[in-house]
Design an enzyme around this catalytic site. Structure first.
Site, PDB file in Angstrom:
ATOM      1  N   LYS A   8       0.848  -1.219   0.000  1.00 52.28           N
ATOM      2  CA  LYS A   8       0.000   0.000   0.000  1.00 52.28           C
ATOM      3  C   LYS A   8       0.867   1.246   0.000  1.00 52.28           C
ATOM      4  CE  LYS A   8       0.757   1.733   4.191  1.00 52.28           C
ATOM      5  NZ  LYS A   8       0.707   2.555   5.254  1.00 52.28           N
ATOM      6  N   ASP A 138      -4.447  -0.807   9.699  1.00 57.19           N
ATOM      7  CA  ASP A 138      -4.648  -0.808   8.242  1.00 57.19           C
ATOM      8  C   ASP A 138      -5.304  -2.080   7.722  1.00 57.19           C
ATOM      9  OD1 ASP A 138      -3.530   1.671   8.121  1.00 57.19           O
ATOM     10  OD2 ASP A 138      -1.687   1.054   7.118  1.00 57.19           O
TER      11      ASP A 138
HETATM   12  C1  CDM Z   1       0.107   5.257   9.742  1.00 55.92           C
HETATM   13  C2  CDM Z   1      -0.243   4.115   8.806  1.00 55.92           C
HETATM   14  O1  CDM Z   1       0.935   3.524   8.290  1.00 55.92           O
HETATM   15  C3  CDM Z   1      -1.042   4.654   7.639  1.00 55.92           C
HETATM   16  O2  CDM Z   1      -1.248   3.682   6.663  1.00 55.92           O
HETATM   17  C4  CDM Z   1      -1.042   3.073   9.523  1.00 55.92           C
HETATM   18  O3  CDM Z   1      -2.317   3.521   9.895  1.00 55.92           O
HETATM   19  C5  CDM Z   1      -0.354   2.324  10.614  1.00 55.92           C
HETATM   20  O4  CDM Z   1      -1.027   1.111  10.648  1.00 55.92           O
HETATM   21  P1  CDM Z   1      -0.450  -0.191  11.337  1.00 55.92           P
HETATM   22  O5  CDM Z   1       0.979  -0.375  11.015  1.00 55.92           O
HETATM   23  O6  CDM Z   1      -1.436  -1.289  11.028  1.00 55.92           O
HETATM   24  O7  CDM Z   1      -0.559   0.284  12.826  1.00 55.92           O
HETATM   25  P2  CDM Z   1      -0.807  -0.520  14.176  1.00 55.92           P
HETATM   26  O8  CDM Z   1       0.077  -1.714  14.193  1.00 55.92           O
HETATM   27  O9  CDM Z   1      -2.262  -0.698  14.409  1.00 55.92           O
HETATM   28  O10 CDM Z   1      -0.277   0.566  15.181  1.00 55.92           O
HETATM   29  C6  CDM Z   1       1.094   0.733  15.492  1.00 55.92           C
HETATM   30  C7  CDM Z   1       1.232   1.945  16.379  1.00 55.92           C
HETATM   31  O11 CDM Z   1       1.107   3.140  15.585  1.00 55.92           O
HETATM   32  C8  CDM Z   1       0.411   4.152  16.291  1.00 55.92           C
HETATM   33  N1  CDM Z   1      -0.814   4.526  15.550  1.00 55.92           N
HETATM   34  C9  CDM Z   1      -1.290   3.746  14.543  1.00 55.92           C
HETATM   35  C10 CDM Z   1      -2.423   4.116  13.833  1.00 55.92           C
HETATM   36  C11 CDM Z   1      -3.073   5.322  14.211  1.00 55.92           C
HETATM   37  N2  CDM Z   1      -4.177   5.726  13.574  1.00 55.92           N
HETATM   38  N3  CDM Z   1      -2.589   6.073  15.223  1.00 55.92           N
HETATM   39  C12 CDM Z   1      -1.461   5.704  15.890  1.00 55.92           C
HETATM   40  O12 CDM Z   1      -1.032   6.406  16.797  1.00 55.92           O
HETATM   41  C13 CDM Z   1       0.108   3.588  17.665  1.00 55.92           C
HETATM   42  O13 CDM Z   1       1.158   3.986  18.513  1.00 55.92           O
HETATM   43  C14 CDM Z   1       0.165   2.085  17.437  1.00 55.92           C
HETATM   44  O14 CDM Z   1       0.520   1.394  18.606  1.00 55.92           O
HETATM   45  N1  ATP Z   2       4.000 -11.073   7.263  1.00 58.45           N
HETATM   46  C1  ATP Z   2       4.708 -10.038   7.734  1.00 58.45           C
HETATM   47  N2  ATP Z   2       5.302  -9.191   6.890  1.00 58.45           N
HETATM   48  C2  ATP Z   2       5.969  -8.099   7.358  1.00 58.45           C
HETATM   49  N3  ATP Z   2       6.121  -7.803   8.651  1.00 58.45           N
HETATM   50  C3  ATP Z   2       5.551  -8.603   9.553  1.00 58.45           C
HETATM   51  C4  ATP Z   2       4.822  -9.752   9.128  1.00 58.45           C
HETATM   52  N4  ATP Z   2       4.355 -10.344  10.219  1.00 58.45           N
HETATM   53  C5  ATP Z   2       4.765  -9.616  11.279  1.00 58.45           C
HETATM   54  N5  ATP Z   2       5.507  -8.576  10.890  1.00 58.45           N
HETATM   55  C6  ATP Z   2       6.102  -7.574  11.809  1.00 58.45           C
HETATM   56  O1  ATP Z   2       5.284  -6.400  11.732  1.00 58.45           O
HETATM   57  C7  ATP Z   2       6.064  -5.214  11.898  1.00 58.45           C
HETATM   58  C8  ATP Z   2       5.602  -4.156  10.895  1.00 58.45           C
HETATM   59  O2  ATP Z   2       5.953  -4.548   9.609  1.00 58.45           O
HETATM   60  P1  ATP Z   2       5.099  -4.136   8.296  1.00 58.45           P
HETATM   61  O3  ATP Z   2       6.043  -4.249   7.169  1.00 58.45           O
HETATM   62  O4  ATP Z   2       3.855  -4.869   8.236  1.00 58.45           O
HETATM   63  O5  ATP Z   2       4.692  -2.692   8.688  1.00 58.45           O
HETATM   64  P2  ATP Z   2       4.833  -1.285   8.083  1.00 58.45           P
HETATM   65  O6  ATP Z   2       5.581  -1.295   6.811  1.00 58.45           O
HETATM   66  O7  ATP Z   2       5.324  -0.448   9.204  1.00 58.45           O
HETATM   67  O8  ATP Z   2       3.363  -0.990   7.764  1.00 58.45           O
HETATM   68  P3  ATP Z   2       2.550   0.345   7.876  1.00 58.45           P
HETATM   69  O9  ATP Z   2       2.635   0.957   6.552  1.00 58.45           O
HETATM   70  O10 ATP Z   2       1.210  -0.246   8.178  1.00 58.45           O
HETATM   71  O11 ATP Z   2       3.126   1.165   8.952  1.00 58.45           O
HETATM   72  C9  ATP Z   2       7.519  -5.626  11.741  1.00 58.45           C
HETATM   73  O12 ATP Z   2       8.127  -5.442  12.986  1.00 58.45           O
HETATM   74  C10 ATP Z   2       7.488  -7.104  11.378  1.00 58.45           C
HETATM   75  O13 ATP Z   2       8.482  -7.850  12.022  1.00 58.45           O
END
Ligand code: CDM
Ligand code: ATP
Length: 290
Positions: A8, A138
């Site tokens: 995404k 997400d």
């Molecule tokens: C910011 C984005 O990357 C935009 O796409 C996402 O909404 C983040 O989504 P995500 O990785 O699925 O996030 P989550 O794993 O649910 O949240 C990780 C951490 O990000 C922060 N978090 C996330 C989403 C949100 N709307 N507010 C937040 O403050 C919180 O501290 C949370 O503990």
């Molecule tokens: N299938 C998977 N693929 C990637 N990361 C994973 C998976 N399962 C667990 N994780 C863990 O999830 C955390 C976030 O990784 P991911 O790549 O999904 O997030 P991100 O790129 O930060 O996504 P976002 O754009 O939602 O912030 C990492 O610390 C990773 O170790």
């Protein structure tokens, strides 16, 4: 069965406030790229999930997003758990703002739901989507995409409520160059470093255009830059290349993207970045919109 877990990109990301639970209220446009992780899934005697590919080593065995989604799914629908052999080619950089873990989970959830409820109406799909926010902010929007309910979405709220709607688009530049400077970034840490005023709430566009996007931003860009100074070099390279429509950070970073109308120009930038910047991950792709 072969699935693609599409990466995404947040074409824009505003934060309008913060809830008592610490989550921030977003207004964001989500698009998904042709590029993603490849998943092969099939029935088996016991469940195994194997990761291979460029970013496989970043996943902690047993703590991956697919295992969590499987457990949650059978429990949620009160179905007898079934076992699967799952092979994931991890092409999407991890902790990179490209939602790879989320997308892996959503692609598998969509596959299971379609298997168990082949006659599900759109209303039933949306009910399901709204239940999945506990798996990650997400997950609902990614599931809406992977269930085929739209291509580009407007998301409102923390993400976990599943408050998202497909957007109509017109004349959007679709050629994307994704770049990651090779530094994983925790989403929580980026939000914790968010400073300054929140964005005022805006109306979602009736039709999403380049012009709408030009008047928006990713509010997390400054916080990500503070945590990954290498991003400054990347922004500089983008600024010197005037051929794109715009460039931006995706999600909480550290991945960025430059957007082009012209495929050849995007390919040229991608080639140049790969040649000149060792350690940076660079991928030319397109966003899906039809
Ligand atoms: C910011 C984005 O990357 C935009 O796409 C996402 O909404 C983040 O989504 P995500 O990785 O699925 O996030 P989550 O794993 O649910 O949240 C990780 C951490 O990000 C922060 N978090 C996330 C989403 C949100 N709307 N507010 C937040 O403050 C919180 O501290 C949370 O503990
Ligand atoms: N299938 C998977 N693929 C990637 N990361 C994973 C998976 N399962 C667990 N994780 C863990 O999830 C955390 C976030 O990784 P991911 O790549 O999904 O997030 P991100 O790129 O930060 O996504 P976002 O754009 O939602 O912030 C990492 O610390 C990773 O170790």
């Amino acid at each position: 069965m072969k699935l693609t877990a599409h990466a995404k990109v947040n074409l824009m990301l505003h934060v309008t406030g913060k809830g008592e639970d610490g989550y921030h209220y977003l207004q964001s446009v989500f698009a998904f790229t042709q590029f993603g992780d490849d998943i092969i899934i099939g029935p088996a005697m016991t469940t195994t999930i194997a990761f291979s590919g460029e970013f496989a080593n970043f996943i902690e065995p047993g703590k991956d997003s697919i295992s969590q989604a499987l457990d949650w799914y059978f429990d949620h629908f009160k179905l007898a758990p079934r076992s699967y052999r799952i092979e994931v080619t991890k092409n999407i950089p991890v902790a990179a703002g490209l939602g790879g873990g989320t997308s892996d989970a959503a692609a598998v959830l969509a596959y299971l739901f379609r298997h168990d409820y082949p006659q599900a109406t759109a209303a039933m799909c949306w009910d399901f989507i709204k239940e999945t926010g506990g798996l990650g902010a997400d997950v609902p929007v990614s599931l809406a995409f992977h269930l085929g309910l739209g291509k580009i979405f407007w998301v409102e709220g923390s993400g976990r409520e599943g408050s998202c709607q497909p957007l109509k688009v017109r004349d959007l530049a679709r050629q994307f160059v994704l770049v990651n400077p090779g530094v994983p970034l925790s989403t929580a840490e980026v939000f914790a470093n968010l400073e300054g005023r929140f964005d005022p709430p805006i109306q979602p566009p009736e039709i999403l255009t380049q012009d709408f996007l030009r008047h928006t931003r990713n509010i997390l860009q400054a916080a990500a830059l503070k945590l990954v100074p290498d991003l400054a070099k990347l922004f500089m390279v983008f600024m010197l290349d005037r051929s794109f429509s715009y460039f931006r950070l995706s999600g909480s970073g550290a991945s960025c993207f430059a957007v082009y109308k012209d495929r050849r120009r995007a390919e040229a930038l991608s080639k140049k970045l790969k040649e000149n910047n060792r350690g940076w991950w660079v991928k030319k792709t397109e966003i899906l919109w039809k």
